[in-house]
Scaffold this active site. Structure first.
Site, PDB file in Angstrom:
ATOM      1  N   HIS A 125     -38.701 -11.187  12.876  1.00 31.25           N
ATOM      2  CA  HIS A 125     -38.073 -12.416  12.365  1.00 31.25           C
ATOM      3  C   HIS A 125     -38.314 -12.542  10.853  1.00 31.25           C
ATOM      4  O   HIS A 125     -37.434 -12.962  10.113  1.00 31.25           O
ATOM      5  CB  HIS A 125     -38.636 -13.657  13.084  1.00 31.25           C
ATOM      6  CG  HIS A 125     -38.004 -13.874  14.428  1.00 31.25           C
ATOM      7  ND1 HIS A 125     -37.378 -15.029  14.782  1.00 31.25           N
ATOM      8  CD2 HIS A 125     -37.889 -13.048  15.500  1.00 31.25           C
ATOM      9  CE1 HIS A 125     -36.891 -14.927  16.016  1.00 31.25           C
ATOM     10  NE2 HIS A 125     -37.207 -13.731  16.478  1.00 31.25           N
ATOM     11  N   ASP A 154     -36.517 -20.706  10.647  1.00 27.71           N
ATOM     12  CA  ASP A 154     -36.454 -19.842  11.818  1.00 27.71           C
ATOM     13  C   ASP A 154     -36.234 -20.699  13.061  1.00 27.71           C
ATOM     14  O   ASP A 154     -36.669 -21.853  13.131  1.00 27.71           O
ATOM     15  CB  ASP A 154     -37.759 -19.056  11.977  1.00 27.71           C
ATOM     16  CG  ASP A 154     -37.628 -18.008  13.072  1.00 27.71           C
ATOM     17  OD1 ASP A 154     -37.276 -16.867  12.750  1.00 27.71           O
ATOM     18  OD2 ASP A 154     -37.837 -18.344  14.267  1.00 27.71           O
TER      19      ASP A 154
END
Ligand code: UDP
Length: 500
Positions: free
Chosen positions: A25, A128
């Site tokens: 990520h 995120d």
């Protein structure tokens, strides 16, 4: 590529980026932050010092080239159960530590958000997906939140259909296949291939529920896909979410233009180049690259031995990213194997982090064995290389179906069992299956040539998507324009609403 410097400081659009702390990520969200900065946005990436060290050199290089970009560190407090210096979730992080780390980071960022907002005065945030709290934080300060979503549209559409229609609850056994309804393609899977949370709700189910709810309340979503890769699923996903959706892929090649950027990506420092001279000595398209992502080596000793034999038996040269193997029988076996394949010049092993982008673009590489992590999938398609798919965990079995059945750019190794990351599971994929799938990919038969032609065509589309006027380029420009309009609208309410 465009750089900032046209607008005065006061008009410049400002953003803060909140990447998550797993490599798969962190790496794309930092790339996305960098592309926004390359297109004139003033960007601050907020993370912990250990995570910042992974990408600081790229950010510094971008800043020296004219981008307005920086990193801001947040320090984690001392918390019982969280070892000093542990700031990343990877395969070495135990499950308990990972959950304490996640909780601590969430609390820290959430508590510090008001102060960060006043310090950096962002016009919008890119968060995120795992920071679902940030949708409320952004709303409180009256700024839009864009959410970064990992995975393919295809996988999210399939998971939405599983939640909605529960077809997996209507079959009698784990290996019985069923249709996932309501999608642009008739997707067939078995129960054993779908994530556990769809069968028995667990803490991850609740986390993902919050993620989805927060996504629906966000201004828009960013995925690192491109339209030619999975356009119909992007359209389907937009209907599911009811929000604005932006494609920013393939992000890795859009942002990482030179060897330093590519070599240090995801690792912070350049990797020793033994692999390069080894590849230079090989013929065009003759080497298969074998890597199971940043959580690599999620295998039992028996499985590691089968991979080693499969590679030795497949009849093709290979690079195998072994990652880290703890002391013991498996390590001794792989070291012995390494000596043999080094002597025969058949194979090259990388024990740590591989400079994947550089390896994929090397002309000697002709195919990839992948666990179907979304980053690797897009990077491999972008490089125009066909794949052997060997999904393990997360949404990887869905990605396999996209690659094998829909796009037809891969052959499957035949994995059947979805695993929790960090768990070896019960299935062993045998050496014969491994060798056979690699030979099918690399052996030059008609089927393999077809697969190659298709992936090359897709690679051309990937390159077009990020050029001026391409679909991802336009998508990024649109998002930036919408953020500018919202900013102006706040200053002057007579400005019209942005359109998607
Ligand atoms: N990666 C790399 N070197 C490695 C392992 C991974 O550069 O040795 C990069 C890879 O290029 C990709 C990311 O790390 O960008 C891994 O993400 P992916 O979605 O493929 O897999 P995950 O880590 O989620 O399993």
């Amino acid at each position: 590529m465009e750089f900032s410097g046209v607008e005065g400081e006061s008009e410049k659009l400002k953003a803060i980026f909140l990447p998550f702390i797993t490599p798969s990520h962190l790496v794309p969200v930092v790339d996305i932050a960098r592309i926004f900065a390359m297109h004139g946005v003033d960007v601050t990436i907020i993370t912990t010092p250990e995570n910042a060290a992974v990408f600081q050199s790229s950010v510094d290089r971008d800043a020296s080239r004219g981008s307005s970009i920086r990193t801001h560190h947040v320090k984690l407090p001392h918390v019982p159960g969280l070892p000093e210096g542990v700031e990343t979730i990877n395969l070495s992080t135990s499950r308990d530590t990972a959950s304490i780390l996640f909780e601590t980071l969430t609390k820290t960022l959430q508590t510090q958000f008001p102060q960060l907002f006043h310090q950096f005065k962002p016009d919008f945030i890119v968060s995120d997906m795992f920071y679902s709290w940030s949708v409320d934080a952004a709303a409180e300060f009256g700024i839009p939140r864009l959410i970064y979503v990992g995975g393919t549209y295809f996988s999210h559409c399939a998971m939405d259909s599983l939640e909605r229609f529960e077809p997996h609850k209507k079959v009698d056994s784990e290996d019985q296949s069923f249709l996932i309804p309501g999608l642009p393609y008739n997707l067939q899977m078995t129960r054993s291939q779908i994530p556990e949370r769809f069968k028995t709700p667990n803490s991850f189910s609740y986390l993902m529920k919050r993620v989805k709810e927060s996504e629906k309340r966000s201004y828009g979503s960013l995925l690192k896909s491109f339209y030619a890769f999975e356009g119909p699923y992007k359209d389907h996903y937009r209907e599911i979410m009811g929000t604005k959706i932006g494609n920013v892929g393939p992000i890795s090649s859009w942002v990482n233009r030179d060897a330093s950027d590519k070599s240090s990506r995801g690792h912070g420092k350049e990797v020793e180049e033994g692999w390069l001279s080894w590849l230079d000595s090989k013929q065009k398209g003759s080497v298969v690259y074998v890597c199971f992502g940043s959580m690599k080596n999620n295998f039992s000793g028996t499985q590691i031995a089968e991979i080693a034999h499969g590679l030795e038996d497949c009849g093709h040269d290979f690079i195998w990213v072994v990652g880290k193997i703890d002391e013991g029988q498996s390590k001794a076996l792989v070291e012995e194997f390494e000596k043999r394949v080094e002597a025969s010049k058949k194979g090259f092993l990388i024990w740590g982090w591989a400079p994947q982008l550089r390896i994929l673009e090397h002309p000697a590489v002709g195919g990839v064995v992948t666990h179907c992590g979304m980053n690797t999938v897009i990077e491999t398609v972008d490089a125009g290389l066909p794949m052997v798919t060997w999904p393990l965990f997360a949404e990887q079995f869905f990605n396999e179906r996209l690659l094998v059945d829909v796009l037809k750019v891969a052959v499957e190794v035949g994995a059947k069992e979805w695993k929790t990351w960090g768990d070896f599971g019960n299935e062993i994929v045998g050496r014969e299956k491994i060798a056979k799938a690699i030979d099918l990919l690399m052996g030059g038969g008609e089927e393999c040539e077809e697969v190659r032609r298709r992936v090359k065509a897709l690679s051309e589309e990937a390159k077009k998507a990020i050029q001026i006027g391409g679909s991802s380029y336009n998508s990024l420009k649109d998002v930036i324009q919408q953020m500018k309009t919202l900013k102006l609208q706040k200053l002057n309410p007579k400005v019209e609403e942005p359109v998607a």
